[in-house]
Write an enzyme that holds these catalytic residues in place. Structure first.
Site, PDB file in Angstrom:
ATOM      1  CB  SER A  94      -0.913   0.010   1.238  1.00  0.00           C
ATOM      2  OG  SER A  94      -1.559   1.255   1.393  1.00  0.00           O
ATOM      3  CE1 TYR A 123      -4.245  -1.960   4.546  1.00  0.00           C
ATOM      4  CE2 TYR A 123      -3.662   0.310   3.994  1.00  0.00           C
ATOM      5  CZ  TYR A 123      -3.990  -0.977   3.600  1.00  0.00           C
ATOM      6  OH  TYR A 123      -4.047  -1.285   2.255  1.00  0.00           O
TER       7      TYR A 123
END
Length: 335
Positions: A130, A157
């Protein structure tokens, strides 16, 4: 022989499976259908794949964080490649639900690598990282580059995604398992995610409800249309990193690489809303809000590495992509 796509009921997973099926691949789609967002939407994606590609698609309702269940589900299948897109997504959700990220993104990633290394037929594992790993890094002239330091994540995350990259580097070194990590930026398009801005804004505008615009609208995002993303994912799958067994100063030259995959255009959030308003034909009620914890002000992908190596060249500006999303949204919801 089959390609395994984890997170096949998810947004990018669905489109990747569809592209592979369209070119004649046999695809094993795996997903646990969790309720982070609409389970019905996930079921509808799977139903669409089964209806259009019933001869080449097999769906496994399995949680890849459960290693024994994963092994049992995959035992009848011979897999040549893996596209591991399944994960617990969302920066803001990780603030209140940290354990979900450890199970899915850390334990699950390890389990998929274990499946790959013990299956002597797997040639390449492509996995989702990501752009969140860049955290609050200062933005360079050409955007975030894969060479930038990414050891100061500002959300759990992001931390799990960086940890996935490190684990993959280790497995590539120890077991010579070719892997490619993809740092996704903001992806949108038909069959998108209901927790992301494009969907949330479209839903609210059509309903005459206000939209929450964070950091008072002073944000920029590298919006990338799903078709461009999938082209890059499939190109990566088809081109595993070479492993010549040589070493370099400081360690092994592992068959592992990491790419940014984005549009290489950073759009102002307010401009995105303008295009959305023009497409829908309704003015948004803009509710300006402060920055949210774990969020970043700007993203911008330096895609020079994946462009150089694989010829990746996104072609869809938001002025072309947003109308395609809105058209699908209206059709899906009967609006």
């Amino acid at each position: 022989m089959s390609v395994l796509v984890t997170g096949a009921a998810g947004f990018i997973g669905y489109h990747t499976a569809a592209r592979l099926l369209a070119r004649g691949e046999t695809v094993i789609g795996l997903d646990n259908l969790n309720d982070y967002y609409s389970v019905q939407l996930k079921r509808d994606r799977i139903a669409d794949l089964e209806a259009r590609h019933h001869n080449g698609f097999t769906f496994l309702h399995t949680d890849f964080a459960d290693f024994e269940a994963l092994k049992q589900a995959l035992a009848p299948h011979r897999i040549t490649g893996i596209v591991h897109l399944g994960a617990q997504a969302g920066v803001r959700y990780s603030i209140d639900n940290p354990h979900a990220y450890v199970q899915s993104n850390l334990v699950g990633h390890l389990n998929v690598m274990e499946i790959a290394r013990h299956a002597d037929t797997v040639d390449h594992l492509v996995y989702a990282s990501s752009s969140s790993v860049y955290g609050a890094n200062p933005l360079g002239d050409g955007g975030f580059a894969v060479e930038d330091r990414v050891d100061q994540p500002i959300s759990l995350y992001a931390a799990t995604k960086k940890a996935d990259e490190l684990m993959s580097e280790t497995y590539a070194h120890l077991y010579r398992l070719p892997q490619t990590g993809l740092r996704f930026f903001t992806v949108y398009g038909p069959w998108g995610r209901p927790d992301m801005a494009m969907w949330l804004f479209t839903k609210a505008i059509l309903a005459g409800a206000p939209i929450s615009v964070f950091n008072n609208g002073d944000m920029r995002r590298d919006f990338t249309f799903i078709d461009d993303i999938v082209t890059g994912v499939v190109a990566c799958l088809d081109n595993p990193p070479p492993d010549d067994g040589q070493t370099k100063a400081g360690g092994s030259l592992s068959p592992h690489r990491v790419y940014n995959i984005g549009n290489h255009r950073s759009e102002e959030l307010m401009h995105m809303i303008d295009v959305l308003e023009q497409t829908i034909g309704i003015k948004a009620i803009r509710n300006l809000q402060p920055m949210q914890p774990g969020d970043v002000k700007e993203t911008y992908a330096d895609v020079s590495a994946i462009s150089r190596d694989l010829g990746f060249a996104p072609t869809t500006p938001i002025e072309a992509g947003i109308p395609r999303f809105v058209e699908w949204y209206r059709r899906y919801h009967g609006v």
